[in-house]
Design a protein around this motif. Structure first.
Motif, PDB file in Angstrom:
ATOM      1  N   ASP B  83      -5.168 126.056  13.946  1.00 53.05           N
ATOM      2  CA  ASP B  83      -5.298 125.742  13.178  1.00 53.05           C
ATOM      3  C   ASP B  83      -6.011 125.816  11.359  1.00 53.05           C
ATOM      4  OD1 ASP B  83      -7.013 124.010  14.103  1.00 53.05           O
ATOM      5  OD2 ASP B  83      -6.988 122.618  13.735  1.00 53.05           O
ATOM      6  N   ARG B  84      -7.113 126.905  12.175  1.00 51.70           N
ATOM      7  CA  ARG B  84      -7.757 127.273  11.403  1.00 51.70           C
ATOM      8  C   ARG B  84      -8.334 128.960  11.797  1.00 51.70           C
ATOM      9  NH1 ARG B  84     -11.888 123.748  13.669  1.00 51.70           N
ATOM     10  NH2 ARG B  84     -12.683 125.518  14.345  1.00 51.70           N
ATOM     11  N   LEU B  85      -6.750 129.497  11.516  1.00 58.09           N
ATOM     12  CA  LEU B  85      -6.525 130.503  11.749  1.00 58.09           C
ATOM     13  C   LEU B  85      -6.503 131.145  10.696  1.00 58.09           C
ATOM     14  CD1 LEU B  85      -6.232 133.271  13.762  1.00 58.09           C
ATOM     15  CD2 LEU B  85      -4.477 132.423  13.587  1.00 58.09           C
ATOM     16  N   GLY B  86      -6.328 131.132   9.664  1.00 58.30           N
ATOM     17  CA  GLY B  86      -5.740 131.114   7.666  1.00 58.30           C
ATOM     18  C   GLY B  86      -6.967 131.758   7.108  1.00 58.30           C
ATOM     19  N   MET B  87      -8.310 130.659   6.853  1.00 56.29           N
ATOM     20  CA  MET B  87      -9.323 130.442   6.410  1.00 56.29           C
ATOM     21  C   MET B  87     -10.385 131.144   7.345  1.00 56.29           C
ATOM     22  SD  MET B  87      -9.149 128.304   3.932  1.00 56.29           S
ATOM     23  CE  MET B  87      -9.192 126.386   3.350  1.00 56.29           C
ATOM     24  N   THR B  88      -9.899 131.597   8.895  1.00 55.72           N
ATOM     25  CA  THR B  88     -10.763 132.143   9.891  1.00 55.72           C
ATOM     26  C   THR B  88     -10.838 134.127   9.215  1.00 55.72           C
ATOM     27  OG1 THR B  88     -10.813 130.694  11.178  1.00 55.72           O
ATOM     28  CG2 THR B  88     -12.250 133.265  11.928  1.00 55.72           C
ATOM     29  N   MET B  89      -9.471 134.041   9.362  1.00 56.86           N
ATOM     30  CA  MET B  89      -8.867 135.448   8.618  1.00 56.86           C
ATOM     31  C   MET B  89      -9.161 135.667   6.779  1.00 56.86           C
ATOM     32  SD  MET B  89      -5.625 137.874   9.521  1.00 56.86           S
ATOM     33  CE  MET B  89      -6.090 139.372  10.239  1.00 56.86           C
ATOM     34  N   ALA B  90      -9.182 135.032   6.689  1.00 55.59           N
ATOM     35  CA  ALA B  90      -9.172 135.184   4.490  1.00 55.59           C
ATOM     36  C   ALA B  90     -10.914 135.010   4.551  1.00 55.59           C
ATOM     37  CB  ALA B  90      -9.060 133.980   3.823  1.00 55.59           C
ATOM     38  N   ARG B  91     -11.879 134.429   5.189  1.00 57.86           N
ATOM     39  CA  ARG B  91     -13.213 134.764   5.090  1.00 57.86           C
ATOM     40  C   ARG B  91     -13.958 135.717   5.207  1.00 57.86           C
ATOM     41  NH1 ARG B  91     -14.138 129.408   6.438  1.00 57.86           N
ATOM     42  NH2 ARG B  91     -14.111 129.022   4.859  1.00 57.86           N
ATOM     43  N   ALA B  92     -13.195 136.328   6.308  1.00 51.14           N
ATOM     44  CA  ALA B  92     -13.626 137.482   7.560  1.00 51.14           C
ATOM     45  C   ALA B  92     -13.403 138.777   6.421  1.00 51.14           C
ATOM     46  CB  ALA B  92     -13.102 137.624   8.818  1.00 51.14           C
ATOM     47  N   PHE B  93     -11.967 139.138   5.568  1.00 53.23           N
ATOM     48  CA  PHE B  93     -12.447 139.731   4.268  1.00 53.23           C
ATOM     49  C   PHE B  93     -13.342 139.963   3.886  1.00 53.23           C
ATOM     50  CE2 PHE B  93      -7.898 140.100   7.020  1.00 53.23           C
ATOM     51  CZ  PHE B  93      -8.128 141.856   6.794  1.00 53.23           C
ATOM     52  N   PHE B  94     -13.247 138.772   2.632  1.00 48.71           N
ATOM     53  CA  PHE B  94     -14.919 139.110   2.256  1.00 48.71           C
ATOM     54  C   PHE B  94     -15.544 139.097   2.371  1.00 48.71           C
ATOM     55  CE2 PHE B  94     -11.522 136.652   0.085  1.00 48.71           C
ATOM     56  CZ  PHE B  94     -10.976 137.010  -1.203  1.00 48.71           C
ATOM     57  N   VAL B 135      -3.004 140.378  15.040  1.00 49.15           N
ATOM     58  CA  VAL B 135      -2.898 138.476  14.082  1.00 49.15           C
ATOM     59  C   VAL B 135      -2.316 137.643  14.703  1.00 49.15           C
ATOM     60  CG1 VAL B 135      -4.403 137.994  13.340  1.00 49.15           C
ATOM     61  CG2 VAL B 135      -5.163 138.921  13.726  1.00 49.15           C
ATOM     62  N   ALA B 136      -1.226 138.214  14.321  1.00 49.13           N
ATOM     63  CA  ALA B 136       0.505 137.624  13.880  1.00 49.13           C
ATOM     64  C   ALA B 136       1.018 137.624  15.042  1.00 49.13           C
ATOM     65  CB  ALA B 136       1.235 138.513  13.363  1.00 49.13           C
ATOM     66  N   ARG B 137       1.043 138.535  16.356  1.00 49.13           N
ATOM     67  CA  ARG B 137       1.546 138.712  17.401  1.00 49.13           C
ATOM     68  C   ARG B 137       0.228 137.265  18.577  1.00 49.13           C
ATOM     69  NH1 ARG B 137       2.125 144.032  16.668  1.00 49.13           N
ATOM     70  NH2 ARG B 137      -0.011 144.495  17.667  1.00 49.13           N
ATOM     71  N   LEU B 155       4.007 140.293   5.447  1.00 49.39           N
ATOM     72  CA  LEU B 155       3.428 138.906   4.654  1.00 49.39           C
ATOM     73  C   LEU B 155       1.547 138.903   4.551  1.00 49.39           C
ATOM     74  CD1 LEU B 155       6.094 136.812   4.937  1.00 49.39           C
ATOM     75  CD2 LEU B 155       6.097 137.744   2.821  1.00 49.39           C
ATOM     76  N   ALA B 156       1.389 138.854   5.078  1.00 50.30           N
ATOM     77  CA  ALA B 156      -0.752 138.066   5.550  1.00 50.30           C
ATOM     78  C   ALA B 156      -1.165 139.348   4.475  1.00 50.30           C
ATOM     79  CB  ALA B 156      -0.973 138.017   6.507  1.00 50.30           C
ATOM     80  N   ALA B 157      -0.493 141.155   5.324  1.00 46.95           N
ATOM     81  CA  ALA B 157      -0.982 142.311   4.499  1.00 46.95           C
ATOM     82  C   ALA B 157      -1.286 142.057   3.230  1.00 46.95           C
ATOM     83  CB  ALA B 157      -0.474 143.263   5.690  1.00 46.95           C
ATOM     84  N   ALA B 158      -0.135 142.191   2.518  1.00 45.81           N
ATOM     85  CA  ALA B 158       0.471 142.042   1.520  1.00 45.81           C
ATOM     86  C   ALA B 158      -0.883 140.971   0.389  1.00 45.81           C
ATOM     87  CB  ALA B 158       1.736 141.131   0.918  1.00 45.81           C
ATOM     88  N   LEU B 187      -6.657 131.357  -0.319  1.00 46.78           N
ATOM     89  CA  LEU B 187      -5.777 132.228   0.900  1.00 46.78           C
ATOM     90  C   LEU B 187      -5.681 131.554   2.080  1.00 46.78           C
ATOM     91  CD1 LEU B 187      -7.419 135.238  -1.269  1.00 46.78           C
ATOM     92  CD2 LEU B 187      -5.351 134.935  -1.110  1.00 46.78           C
ATOM     93  N   GLY B 188      -6.537 130.653   2.688  1.00 48.67           N
ATOM     94  CA  GLY B 188      -6.723 130.335   3.733  1.00 48.67           C
ATOM     95  C   GLY B 188      -5.340 129.985   3.970  1.00 48.67           C
ATOM     96  N   PRO B 189      -4.508 128.674   3.224  1.00 50.85           N
ATOM     97  CA  PRO B 189      -3.393 128.282   3.821  1.00 50.85           C
ATOM     98  C   PRO B 189      -2.553 129.197   3.605  1.00 50.85           C
ATOM     99  CG  PRO B 189      -4.901 126.768   1.997  1.00 50.85           C
ATOM    100  CD  PRO B 189      -5.644 128.173   2.345  1.00 50.85           C
ATOM    101  N   THR B 190      -2.352 130.038   2.902  1.00 54.74           N
ATOM    102  CA  THR B 190      -0.963 130.863   2.104  1.00 54.74           C
ATOM    103  C   THR B 190      -1.294 132.111   4.277  1.00 54.74           C
ATOM    104  OG1 THR B 190      -1.213 131.064   0.334  1.00 54.74           O
ATOM    105  CG2 THR B 190      -0.241 133.528   1.793  1.00 54.74           C
ATOM    106  N   LEU B 191      -2.414 132.541   4.426  1.00 54.16           N
ATOM    107  CA  LEU B 191      -2.438 133.263   5.623  1.00 54.16           C
ATOM    108  C   LEU B 191      -2.191 132.543   6.768  1.00 54.16           C
ATOM    109  CD1 LEU B 191      -5.420 135.583   5.521  1.00 54.16           C
ATOM    110  CD2 LEU B 191      -3.172 135.655   4.839  1.00 54.16           C
ATOM    111  N   GLN B 192      -2.385 130.838   6.478  1.00 55.87           N
ATOM    112  CA  GLN B 192      -1.946 130.159   7.577  1.00 55.87           C
ATOM    113  C   GLN B 192      -0.430 129.378   7.877  1.00 55.87           C
ATOM    114  OE1 GLN B 192      -4.356 128.954   9.648  1.00 55.87           O
ATOM    115  NE2 GLN B 192      -2.742 127.389  11.080  1.00 55.87           N
TER     116      GLN B 192
END
Lengths: 205, 205
Positions: B83-94, B135-137, B155-158, B187-192
């Motif tokens: 449930d925190r995957l989107g936030m974590t991935m967004a933060r990792a990029f920055f 990550v999506a798989r 979509l997440a990549a875009a 961005l976190g909720p979008t990736l989520q």
């Protein structure tokens, strides 16, 4: 040729206005370019520009060789009910991209923005002022600050610029293979949240 | 120099492996390049590559001059509660983008992808196979088809490629001025939704 003083409309006047606009946009960026400055450089009366073009936006679209009238598209988006804004905007982009020569023209535009600072400046100012920022400001009504509207517009711009990059420039397979309608179905809710959603954590919070 | 036959490890062996990898990735793309092929071109034993590099991913990161180990970052993202995957991935990029030289290196990478088909091919295959698609798989468990996972990853990549483009390449003002944390919050909720959400309209619907 470099006309001296003002001259009457001629067969090549339109082309000379476009050439002058191209030079002005490149030198000054989108924001600081004026129709008056373009007219001065082209050696024509400012009123003559309106004979050929609706305004600065349409002239910019001509300079960057996009076969669309941004004003007509944005007016259509803004006339949509607020709860369908995201879907409508997402669909409008694929309609533009899938127009004749759309892919080739946008590819040229993207590559210019990526590799030339002048082009990047023109394009970002145009996107912020006339496309994404404008829709975000209109969607927010009176209670949204300009700064929040600009951030919302920027988030929507990031989503759509990234989509165009993967679909038309980089060729990310799953994005190339998906239908426009399937992509619109996923991007619509994202744009809706950015442009209209209540829950944005603004830069001033 | 062009070594003939296999040779022992030397001071410049590591650099020769990287040079061979660069040539193989450019010729064949990320997917079709093998450690065996790189070893053959470098004139070293395949086992020697593992003395210097963890594998193909890390070698690719070295070739494109990104100062990160993708495996460590992806492993960290995949260890996050779902449930925190989107936030974590967004933060990792920055975190990656804001690392020393991060902006300059990614600018070079983006410009290569925009202007060279070989670079675009390498980068899209790497992003699809090792970052977003992976990550999506993993996020989908057993019940997600590879095709749906790839579209979700795309979509997440875009979203993230567009964000990097506006923040680091094009310089879209509202996106440049926002803090990384404010952008992660949006961005976190979008990736989520893209990576984990139930409601994706897949390409087979």
């Amino acid at each position: 040729m470099s006309p001296r003083g003002r001259r009457p409309a001629g067969a090549d006047t339109r082309a000379e206005i476009v050439a002058a606009a191209r030079a002005e946009f490149a030198e000054r960026g989108y924001g600081a370019t004026s129709l008056r400055g373009i007219a001065r450089r082209a050696g024509v009366d400012p009123a003559l520009i309106h004979h050929y073009f609706q305004g600065k936006q349409q002239l910019f679209a001509e300079v960057i060789a996009i076969p669309i009238d941004p004003e007509a598209i944005i007016t259509g988006i803004l006339a949509t009910p607020r709860d369908r804004l995201g879907m409508t905007m997402a669909r409008a982009f694929f309609t533009i991209w899938d127009s004749p020569d759309g892919k080739v023209r946008f590819l040229g535009l993207f590559r210019s923005a990526m590799t030339h600072d002048d082009a990047a400046r023109m394009i970002r100012e145009f996107l912020a002022a006339e496309i994404f920022g404008r829709v975000a400001r209109a969607a927010g009504g009176q209670e949204r600050t300009a700064r929040e509207a600009d951030l919302r517009g920027g988030l929507a711009a990031a989503q759509m610029i990234g989509m165009a990059t993967l679909r038309y420039v980089v060729g990310y397979p799953a994005i190339v293979e998906a239908s426009a309608e399937d992509l619109v179905a996923e991007l619509g809710p994202t744009l809706q949240r950015y442009l209209v959603g209540d829950n944005l954590r603004g830069p001033d919070d």
